[in-house]
Design an enzyme around this catalytic site. Structure first.
Site, PDB file in Angstrom:
ATOM      1  N   TYR A 140       0.608  -1.681   0.228  1.00 52.37           N
ATOM      2  CA  TYR A 140       0.222  -0.137   0.139  1.00 52.37           C
ATOM      3  C   TYR A 140       1.253   1.183   0.244  1.00 52.37           C
ATOM      4  O   TYR A 140       0.120   2.856  -0.340  1.00 52.37           O
ATOM      5  CB  TYR A 140      -0.970  -0.186   1.344  1.00 52.37           C
ATOM      6  CG  TYR A 140      -2.265  -0.784   0.921  1.00 52.37           C
ATOM      7  CD1 TYR A 140      -2.450  -1.969   0.031  1.00 52.37           C
ATOM      8  CD2 TYR A 140      -3.429  -0.854   2.069  1.00 52.37           C
ATOM      9  CE1 TYR A 140      -3.281  -2.816   0.215  1.00 52.37           C
ATOM     10  CE2 TYR A 140      -4.241  -2.190   2.115  1.00 52.37           C
ATOM     11  CZ  TYR A 140      -3.935  -2.961   0.632  1.00 52.37           C
ATOM     12  OH  TYR A 140      -5.324  -3.450   1.057  1.00 52.37           O
ATOM     13  N   LYS A 189       3.099 -14.814   1.998  1.00 45.00           N
ATOM     14  CA  LYS A 189       3.335 -16.369   0.259  1.00 45.00           C
ATOM     15  C   LYS A 189       4.551 -17.250   0.351  1.00 45.00           C
ATOM     16  O   LYS A 189       5.496 -16.775  -0.669  1.00 45.00           O
ATOM     17  CB  LYS A 189       2.312 -15.840  -0.235  1.00 45.00           C
ATOM     18  CG  LYS A 189       2.381 -15.777  -1.192  1.00 45.00           C
ATOM     19  CD  LYS A 189       0.918 -17.295  -1.043  1.00 45.00           C
ATOM     20  CE  LYS A 189       1.071 -18.208  -2.869  1.00 45.00           C
ATOM     21  NZ  LYS A 189      -0.040 -19.211  -2.687  1.00 45.00           N
ATOM     22  N   ASP A 221      -2.854 -18.937   1.282  1.00 48.56           N
ATOM     23  CA  ASP A 221      -4.198 -19.160   0.639  1.00 48.56           C
ATOM     24  C   ASP A 221      -4.849 -20.496   2.372  1.00 48.56           C
ATOM     25  O   ASP A 221      -5.739 -20.581   2.288  1.00 48.56           O
ATOM     26  CB  ASP A 221      -3.870 -19.934  -0.621  1.00 48.56           C
ATOM     27  CG  ASP A 221      -2.344 -20.125  -0.207  1.00 48.56           C
ATOM     28  OD1 ASP A 221      -1.542 -20.091   0.575  1.00 48.56           O
ATOM     29  OD2 ASP A 221      -2.158 -21.029  -1.372  1.00 48.56           O
ATOM     30  N   ASP A 245      -4.982  -7.392   5.910  1.00 42.37           N
ATOM     31  CA  ASP A 245      -6.468  -6.175   4.983  1.00 42.37           C
ATOM     32  C   ASP A 245      -7.678  -7.144   5.237  1.00 42.37           C
ATOM     33  O   ASP A 245      -8.702  -7.135   5.436  1.00 42.37           O
ATOM     34  CB  ASP A 245      -6.205  -5.030   4.752  1.00 42.37           C
ATOM     35  CG  ASP A 245      -7.235  -3.417   3.837  1.00 42.37           C
ATOM     36  OD1 ASP A 245      -8.466  -4.059   4.393  1.00 42.37           O
ATOM     37  OD2 ASP A 245      -7.307  -3.135   2.704  1.00 42.37           O
ATOM     38  N   ASP A 249     -10.652  -9.456   7.711  1.00 42.71           N
ATOM     39  CA  ASP A 249     -12.821  -8.791   7.629  1.00 42.71           C
ATOM     40  C   ASP A 249     -12.794  -9.480   7.868  1.00 42.71           C
ATOM     41  O   ASP A 249     -13.538 -10.085   7.541  1.00 42.71           O
ATOM     42  CB  ASP A 249     -12.514  -8.207   6.102  1.00 42.71           C
ATOM     43  CG  ASP A 249     -12.511  -6.883   6.520  1.00 42.71           C
ATOM     44  OD1 ASP A 249     -12.483  -6.067   6.676  1.00 42.71           O
ATOM     45  OD2 ASP A 249     -13.082  -5.997   4.793  1.00 42.71           O
TER      46      ASP A 249
END
Ligand code: NAD
Length: 354
Positions: A140, A189, A221, A245, A249
């Protein structure tokens, strides 16, 4: 009597309603425990753009920087969607986080016994996860742009994490785990990304300082899958900005409504930013139907993390639990046989239970 100076960013949409609830709750805590909470409004977000032509005026940022901590409602709304990137309400949030160097975003996802029936999972066990997301680095904040590429216009965003950034966020995670159930799941990852390879190495090096904490590596994943399959296996989950992020959620939905989940953005000092995880919910703004619990619980986190007022924070959390156990619900938690209360009525009941 101790005094605490709190900057309040009411923001847009339901922001002013839910921050009013949290301020009333804090005032009640002040009366009961003999503290004084001074609130100073800092105008940020879409409302700041409307008034001053920019989402984060210097004066508003200065108010945040001069405070003991910041309470935020939410910013944003569809009327700002077509503004240039640097004038969007969300820029105010990124600006405050960056200026205060709030690198750790703590998002607890804890199941309330009374709300098990609104959980979308079939057989929810006791879910009590603390997601620790790196907040001011990674993709970001990396170099970004649009250029001509082999396949036509090409957008790019660079993901990079430095050792020191990784070290400080994973120390936050290990220290939290020491006060909880002693387990950290680090999400990356590493089978594909170089960034993750460095992340994993550093996390393991720092882990040597915390032998009492159990550490596991989970690929992002797999983590998405495990959060839905068996979220109760996790205690503290630490990860970078992008993965955090999305996963925070997902974790939050495992325990029910977005309207009940708080968050804290902190660093190694005591000053931080405390806000609900939800946005400005423009379609329900001004109707006295927003759930104030997420912001009220954010205020409880502020008491604990910023001011070290553990008993006072617990008093808020217990009052929320008692209120939910009594059957009170806001519209987002609507269940057959339960009375639906408005934002103000729910707040009053929580205050009565403090
Ligand atoms: P949202 O969180 O505002 O709303 C998602 C859904 O949840 C909506 O149905 C909404 O009505 C409901 N909801 C949210 N909070 C609620 C509450 N307290 N009580 C009851 N229902 C609630 O997300 P969105 O719709 O994607 O975004 C709306 C605006 O908020 C956008 O402009 C977005 O950019 C902004 N946003 C701001 C923040 C922030 O300020 N931290 C975070 C996310 C989104």
């Amino acid at each position: 009597m101790s005094t605490f100076n709190i900057a309040v960013i009411k923001g847009d949409g339901i922001g002013p309603e839910v921050t009013a609830s949290a301020m009333n709750v804090l005032t009640k805590i002040g009366e009961r425990f003999n503290h004084k909470f001074n609130f100073t409004e800092s105008v940020c977000g879409g409302c700041a753009y409307d008034k001053y032509g920019e989402p984060l005026p210097k004066e508003s940022l200065d108010i945040c920087l001069a405070s003991d901590s910041v309470l935020l409602g939410a910013v944003g709304g569809p009327q700002y969607d077509n503004l240039p990137y640097e004038l969007r309400p969300e820029r105010a949030l990124l600006g405050v986080r960056k200026a205060m160097q709030l690198y750790a975003n703590l998002r607890p996802a804890k199941m309330f016994e009374a709300l098990k029936s609104v959980c979308p999972l079939k057989n929810p066990k006791n879910i009590d996860i603390m997601v620790v997301r790196e907040l001011i680095g990674g993709i970001y904040f990396g170099e970004k742009g649009v250029r001509d590429g082999k396949m036509g216009r090409e957008g790019y965003d660079v993901m990079a994490y430095g050792e020191l950034e990784i070290e400080r966020i994973c120390r936050t995670a290990f220290e939290l785990a020491q006060k909880r159930r002693g387990k950290v799941s680090s999400v990356d990852k590493a089978n594909v990304l170089k960034t993750s390879g460095v992340w994993r190495k550093v996390v393991h090096e720092i882990h040597e300082d915390y032998p009492d904490v159990q550490l596991e590596d989970v690929l992002v994943d797999n983590m998405a899958m495990q959060l839905v399959r068996e979220p109760s296996q996790f205690d503290v989950v630490v990860t970078g900005n992008l993965f955090g992020d999305i996963l925070s959620d997902l974790a939050s939905q495992c325990v029910g409504s977005i309207g009940i989940l708080p968050s804290a953005s902190i660093n190694e000092t005591t000053r931080g930013l405390y806000e609900p995880i939800h946005g400005s919910a423009p379609t329900i703004a001004g109707k006295n139907i927003a759930n104030p619990i997420a912001t009220i619980l954010s205020a409880a986190m502020m008491l604990k993390y910023a001011f070290n007022l553990m008993e006072e924070g617990d008093a808020i959390e217990s009052a929320v639990e008692k209120t939910l156990n009594s059957g009170a619900r806001t519209a987002d938690l609507r269940e057959e046989g339960h009375e639906v209360l408005g934002t103000r009525e729910m707040t009053d009941l929580i205050i009565k239970n403090i």
